[in-house]
Design a protein around this motif. Structure first.
Motif, PDB file in Angstrom:
ATOM      1  N   GLU A  46       0.816  -1.211   0.000  1.00 27.00           N
ATOM      2  CA  GLU A  46       0.000   0.000   0.000  1.00 27.00           C
ATOM      3  C   GLU A  46       0.849   1.259   0.000  1.00 27.00           C
ATOM      4  OE1 GLU A  46      -2.823  -0.128   3.147  1.00 27.00           O
ATOM      5  OE2 GLU A  46      -3.511  -2.133   2.655  1.00 27.00           O
ATOM      6  N   LEU A  47       2.181   1.116   0.013  1.00 28.43           N
ATOM      7  CA  LEU A  47       3.060   2.279   0.041  1.00 28.43           C
ATOM      8  C   LEU A  47       3.226   2.816  -1.375  1.00 28.43           C
ATOM      9  CD1 LEU A  47       5.768   1.055   2.574  1.00 28.43           C
ATOM     10  CD2 LEU A  47       3.777   2.494   3.002  1.00 28.43           C
ATOM     11  N   LEU A  48       2.159   3.398  -1.888  1.00 30.75           N
ATOM     12  CA  LEU A  48       2.157   3.931  -3.242  1.00 30.75           C
ATOM     13  C   LEU A  48       2.316   5.444  -3.204  1.00 30.75           C
ATOM     14  CD1 LEU A  48      -0.824   1.870  -4.693  1.00 30.75           C
ATOM     15  CD2 LEU A  48       1.613   1.358  -4.864  1.00 30.75           C
ATOM     16  N   PHE A  49       2.748   6.026  -4.320  1.00 25.77           N
ATOM     17  CA  PHE A  49       2.904   7.474  -4.426  1.00 25.77           C
ATOM     18  C   PHE A  49       1.546   8.152  -4.314  1.00 25.77           C
ATOM     19  CE2 PHE A  49       3.033  11.217  -7.308  1.00 25.77           C
ATOM     20  CZ  PHE A  49       3.885  12.001  -6.546  1.00 25.77           C
ATOM     21  N   GLN A  50       1.427   9.054  -3.364  1.00 28.42           N
ATOM     22  CA  GLN A  50       0.162   9.745  -3.131  1.00 28.42           C
ATOM     23  C   GLN A  50       0.207  11.206  -3.562  1.00 28.42           C
ATOM     24  OE1 GLN A  50      -2.573   8.200  -1.944  1.00 28.42           O
ATOM     25  NE2 GLN A  50      -1.453   6.273  -1.860  1.00 28.42           N
ATOM     26  N   GLY A  51       1.349  11.660  -4.031  1.00 26.97           N
ATOM     27  CA  GLY A  51       1.476  13.051  -4.428  1.00 26.97           C
ATOM     28  C   GLY A  51       2.608  13.718  -3.664  1.00 26.97           C
ATOM     29  N   PRO A  52       3.102  14.860  -4.163  1.00 29.39           N
ATOM     30  CA  PRO A  52       4.210  15.549  -3.491  1.00 29.39           C
ATOM     31  C   PRO A  52       3.760  16.159  -2.169  1.00 29.39           C
ATOM     32  CG  PRO A  52       3.345  16.901  -5.279  1.00 29.39           C
ATOM     33  CD  PRO A  52       2.633  15.571  -5.360  1.00 29.39           C
ATOM     34  N   THR A  53       4.708  16.354  -1.279  1.00 27.04           N
ATOM     35  CA  THR A  53       4.427  16.962   0.013  1.00 27.04           C
ATOM     36  C   THR A  53       5.213  18.257   0.153  1.00 27.04           C
ATOM     37  OG1 THR A  53       6.207  15.681   1.059  1.00 27.04           O
ATOM     38  CG2 THR A  53       3.985  14.735   1.111  1.00 27.04           C
ATOM     39  N   LEU A  54       4.769  19.103   1.040  1.00 28.94           N
ATOM     40  CA  LEU A  54       5.447  20.364   1.320  1.00 28.94           C
ATOM     41  C   LEU A  54       6.364  20.173   2.525  1.00 28.94           C
ATOM     42  CD1 LEU A  54       2.419  22.803   0.873  1.00 28.94           C
ATOM     43  CD2 LEU A  54       4.157  22.184  -0.810  1.00 28.94           C
ATOM     44  N   ARG A  55       7.624  20.504   2.363  1.00 29.85           N
ATOM     45  CA  ARG A  55       8.616  20.220   3.392  1.00 29.85           C
ATOM     46  C   ARG A  55       8.572  21.248   4.529  1.00 29.85           C
ATOM     47  NH1 ARG A  55      14.280  19.731   0.435  1.00 29.85           N
ATOM     48  NH2 ARG A  55      13.710  21.889  -0.063  1.00 29.85           N
ATOM     49  N   PRO A  56       8.619  20.783   5.781  1.00 34.62           N
ATOM     50  CA  PRO A  56       8.733  21.700   6.918  1.00 34.62           C
ATOM     51  C   PRO A  56      10.197  21.840   7.348  1.00 34.62           C
ATOM     52  CG  PRO A  56       8.102  19.536   7.706  1.00 34.62           C
ATOM     53  CD  PRO A  56       8.276  19.417   6.206  1.00 34.62           C
ATOM     54  N   PHE A  57      10.524  22.987   7.920  1.00 32.17           N
ATOM     55  CA  PHE A  57      11.871  23.232   8.426  1.00 32.17           C
ATOM     56  C   PHE A  57      11.772  23.954   9.769  1.00 32.17           C
ATOM     57  CE2 PHE A  57      12.302  23.112   3.818  1.00 32.17           C
ATOM     58  CZ  PHE A  57      13.359  22.229   3.655  1.00 32.17           C
ATOM     59  N   ASP A  58      12.506  23.469  10.740  1.00 38.03           N
ATOM     60  CA  ASP A  58      12.527  24.074  12.066  1.00 38.03           C
ATOM     61  C   ASP A  58      13.911  24.633  12.361  1.00 38.03           C
ATOM     62  OD1 ASP A  58       9.848  23.353  12.607  1.00 38.03           O
ATOM     63  OD2 ASP A  58      10.478  21.352  13.224  1.00 38.03           O
ATOM     64  N   PHE A  59      13.933  25.831  12.933  1.00 35.35           N
ATOM     65  CA  PHE A  59      15.187  26.476  13.289  1.00 35.35           C
ATOM     66  C   PHE A  59      15.100  26.993  14.722  1.00 35.35           C
ATOM     67  CE2 PHE A  59      14.765  27.019   8.706  1.00 35.35           C
ATOM     68  CZ  PHE A  59      16.005  26.564   8.250  1.00 35.35           C
ATOM     69  N   VAL A  60      16.215  26.939  15.428  1.00 39.42           N
ATOM     70  CA  VAL A  60      16.313  27.487  16.776  1.00 39.42           C
ATOM     71  C   VAL A  60      17.495  28.448  16.808  1.00 39.42           C
ATOM     72  CG1 VAL A  60      16.636  26.990  19.226  1.00 39.42           C
ATOM     73  CG2 VAL A  60      15.334  25.397  17.794  1.00 39.42           C
ATOM     74  N   PHE A  61      17.242  29.686  17.206  1.00 44.86           N
ATOM     75  CA  PHE A  61      18.295  30.692  17.301  1.00 44.86           C
ATOM     76  C   PHE A  61      18.312  31.267  18.712  1.00 44.86           C
ATOM     77  CE2 PHE A  61      16.934  30.804  12.842  1.00 44.86           C
ATOM     78  CZ  PHE A  61      18.148  30.626  12.191  1.00 44.86           C
ATOM     79  N   LYS A  62      19.486  31.313  19.301  1.00 49.87           N
ATOM     80  CA  LYS A  62      19.663  31.990  20.583  1.00 49.87           C
ATOM     81  C   LYS A  62      20.348  33.321  20.314  1.00 49.87           C
ATOM     82  CE  LYS A  62      21.464  31.562  25.266  1.00 49.87           C
ATOM     83  NZ  LYS A  62      22.253  30.742  26.225  1.00 49.87           N
ATOM     84  N   LEU A  63      19.701  34.405  20.705  1.00 50.63           N
ATOM     85  CA  LEU A  63      20.201  35.747  20.456  1.00 50.63           C
ATOM     86  C   LEU A  63      20.585  36.385  21.783  1.00 50.63           C
ATOM     87  CD1 LEU A  63      17.424  36.868  17.915  1.00 50.63           C
ATOM     88  CD2 LEU A  63      19.583  35.710  17.418  1.00 50.63           C
ATOM     89  N   SER A  64      21.883  36.655  21.966  1.00 48.17           N
ATOM     90  CA  SER A  64      22.391  37.263  23.199  1.00 48.17           C
ATOM     91  C   SER A  64      23.113  38.554  22.854  1.00 48.17           C
ATOM     92  CB  SER A  64      23.350  36.307  23.927  1.00 48.17           C
ATOM     93  OG  SER A  64      22.688  35.102  24.266  1.00 48.17           O
ATOM     94  N   ALA A  65      22.700  39.650  23.472  1.00 44.88           N
ATOM     95  CA  ALA A  65      23.263  40.964  23.168  1.00 44.88           C
ATOM     96  C   ALA A  65      24.526  41.224  23.977  1.00 44.88           C
ATOM     97  CB  ALA A  65      22.229  42.043  23.453  1.00 44.88           C
TER      98      ALA A  65
END
Length: 206
Positions: free
Chosen positions: A74-93
């Motif tokens: 059942e692992l058939l192509f169902q269509g393209p997906t939109l990729r998620p991206f997560d980023f973590v930034f630490k900002l110290s002045a």
């Protein structure tokens, strides 16, 4: 879709498109398909269709044969997906100037991800979108992944990333931590890689 679902869809489509005659024709096609198969395929198709018709579902196949369908089929192509991206930034002045810049950066993203109201409040416009790039020598980095245009789906700010409340004299926090979740607006296609470097494989791609 398992054979039972395909059979039901075929019957429904035949009836919708051609009426009663189409329903009869679709049913005949299904019977011919079952008869034409042999061995496991014939057993599986006939049991699944019978189970669907009798309301017992795929359990009829298991009860009568002691087997279940291979889920890997059942692992058939169902269509393209939109990729998620997560980023973590630490900002110290380290200075007043950097502290002011950090506030502007956070404000830019928080405001940019919010929908835009028209002057009459009758319409809502889409939030801003973002183009993300990894740079090397002030050019796109050829050996890191590329991004298509993204939307900022979520942004959370940790105001005490060091575990304690600490501010400068003017009240700005010593450190902020941004957790950002982006998602591309367009899927990645095979020809995107070809257009990138004329299929020379000199860049990593998307």
């Amino acid at each position: 879709m398992d054979p039972a679902a395909i059979a039901k869809a075929q019957l429904a489509l035949g009836f919708i498109e051609q009426g009663g005659g189409g329903l009869v024709g679709a049913a005949k096609d299904i019977l011919d398909t079952v008869s034409a198969n042999t061995g496991d395929v014939k057993t599986a198709v006939s049991k699944l269709i019978s189970g669907s018709a009798s309301g017992t579902g795929p359990g009829l196949l298991t009860r009568t044969t002691g087997a279940v369908l291979n889920p890997n089929l059942e692992l058939l192509f169902q269509g393209p997906t939109l990729r998620p991206f997560d980023f973590v930034f630490k900002l110290s002045a380290r200075s007043q100037k950097e502290s002011d810049a950090i506030i502007k950066i956070i404000r830019f993203f928080k405001q940019g991800m919010a929908p835009i109201r028209s002057e009459s409040n009758l319409f809502l416009k889409s939030p801003h979108t973002f183009k993300i790039r990894y740079l090397h020598d002030n050019k796109d980095h050829p050996f890191l992944n590329k991004f298509k245009i993204c939307a900022l789906k979520s942004l959370t700010v940790n105001y005490t990333p060091d575990g304690n409340y600490a501010t400068f004299r003017d009240g700005k926090m010593v450190s902020y931590e941004l957790n950002m979740s982006f998602q591309e607006l367009d899927p990645i296609f095979n020809d995107d890689y070809t257009k990138l470097d004329d299929n020379k494989d000199t860049q990593l791609g998307y």
